[in-house]
Write a protein that holds these residues in place. Structure first.
Motif, PDB file in Angstrom:
ATOM      1  N   GLU A   1       0.803  -1.318  -0.039  1.00 39.70           N
ATOM      2  CA  GLU A   1      -0.210  -0.095   0.016  1.00 39.70           C
ATOM      3  C   GLU A   1       0.762   1.259  -0.085  1.00 39.70           C
ATOM      4  O   GLU A   1       0.426   2.195  -0.677  1.00 39.70           O
TER       5      GLU A   1
ATOM      6  N   LEU B   1       2.568   1.606  -3.515  1.00 38.99           N
ATOM      7  CA  LEU B   1       1.690   1.976  -4.372  1.00 38.99           C
ATOM      8  C   LEU B   1       1.330   3.557  -4.343  1.00 38.99           C
ATOM      9  O   LEU B   1       1.094   4.216  -5.468  1.00 38.99           O
ATOM     10  N   ARG B   2       1.218   3.886  -3.170  1.00 45.72           N
ATOM     11  CA  ARG B   2       0.832   5.306  -2.896  1.00 45.72           C
ATOM     12  C   ARG B   2       2.060   6.262  -3.534  1.00 45.72           C
ATOM     13  O   ARG B   2       1.567   7.404  -4.020  1.00 45.72           O
TER      14      ARG B   2
ATOM     15  N   SER C   1      -1.025   6.692 -11.213  1.00 49.60           N
ATOM     16  CA  SER C   1      -2.135   5.979 -11.506  1.00 49.60           C
ATOM     17  C   SER C   1      -1.771   5.387 -12.928  1.00 49.60           C
ATOM     18  O   SER C   1      -1.334   5.502 -13.649  1.00 49.60           O
TER      19      SER C   1
ATOM     20  N   CYS D   1      -6.413  -5.222  -3.234  1.00 52.57           N
ATOM     21  CA  CYS D   1      -6.603  -4.747  -4.531  1.00 52.57           C
ATOM     22  C   CYS D   1      -8.179  -4.159  -4.866  1.00 52.57           C
ATOM     23  O   CYS D   1      -8.314  -3.128  -5.256  1.00 52.57           O
TER      24      CYS D   1
ATOM     25  N   HIS E   1      -7.437  -0.944  -7.059  1.00 54.81           N
ATOM     26  CA  HIS E   1      -6.275  -1.553  -8.090  1.00 54.81           C
ATOM     27  C   HIS E   1      -6.796  -2.665  -8.948  1.00 54.81           C
ATOM     28  O   HIS E   1      -7.590  -3.448  -8.489  1.00 54.81           O
TER      29      HIS E   1
ATOM     30  N   ARG F   1      -2.041  -3.326 -11.099  1.00 55.95           N
ATOM     31  CA  ARG F   1      -1.860  -2.007 -11.623  1.00 55.95           C
ATOM     32  C   ARG F   1      -2.714  -0.943 -10.686  1.00 55.95           C
ATOM     33  O   ARG F   1      -3.784  -1.419 -10.454  1.00 55.95           O
ATOM     34  N   LYS F   2      -2.109   0.147 -10.600  1.00 58.39           N
ATOM     35  CA  LYS F   2      -2.635   1.111  -9.465  1.00 58.39           C
ATOM     36  C   LYS F   2      -3.819   1.811 -10.265  1.00 58.39           C
ATOM     37  O   LYS F   2      -3.683   2.113 -11.550  1.00 58.39           O
TER      38      LYS F   2
END
Length: 77
Positions: A24, A27-28, A32, A53, A58, A75-76
């Motif tokens: 997490e 990904l932040r 995108s 996800c 996600h 994939r974000k």
């Protein structure tokens, strides 16, 4: 110009809930649409990562068993 990154995040050896928390956080920091591959040895990750996800928008692109655990490609959103 490609804004997507394709990186592998090695979280092998970490136990629940660390793989999800670290995923997490990583990904932040990504744009995108970015692709993140996570390697984990935590058996609970096969439940936790897909749930994370779906709960956070996600896309889980791939999930596969490896010699040392599991690999997730996401994939974000």
């Amino acid at each position: 110009m490609n804004s997507l990154t394709d990186e592998v995040y090695d979280l092998r050896g970490l136990k629940c809930p660390l793989p999800v928390l670290k995923t997490e956080k990583r990904l932040r920091g990504l744009p995108s649409g970015a692709i993140l591959t996570v390697e984990t040895s935590d058996p609970l990750a096969i439940i936790d990562i897909p749930h994370f996800c779906s709960e956070n928008g996600h896309i889980l692109v791939a999930s596969e068993k490896t010699e040392t655990g599991h690999r997730f490609v996401m994939r974000k959103g």
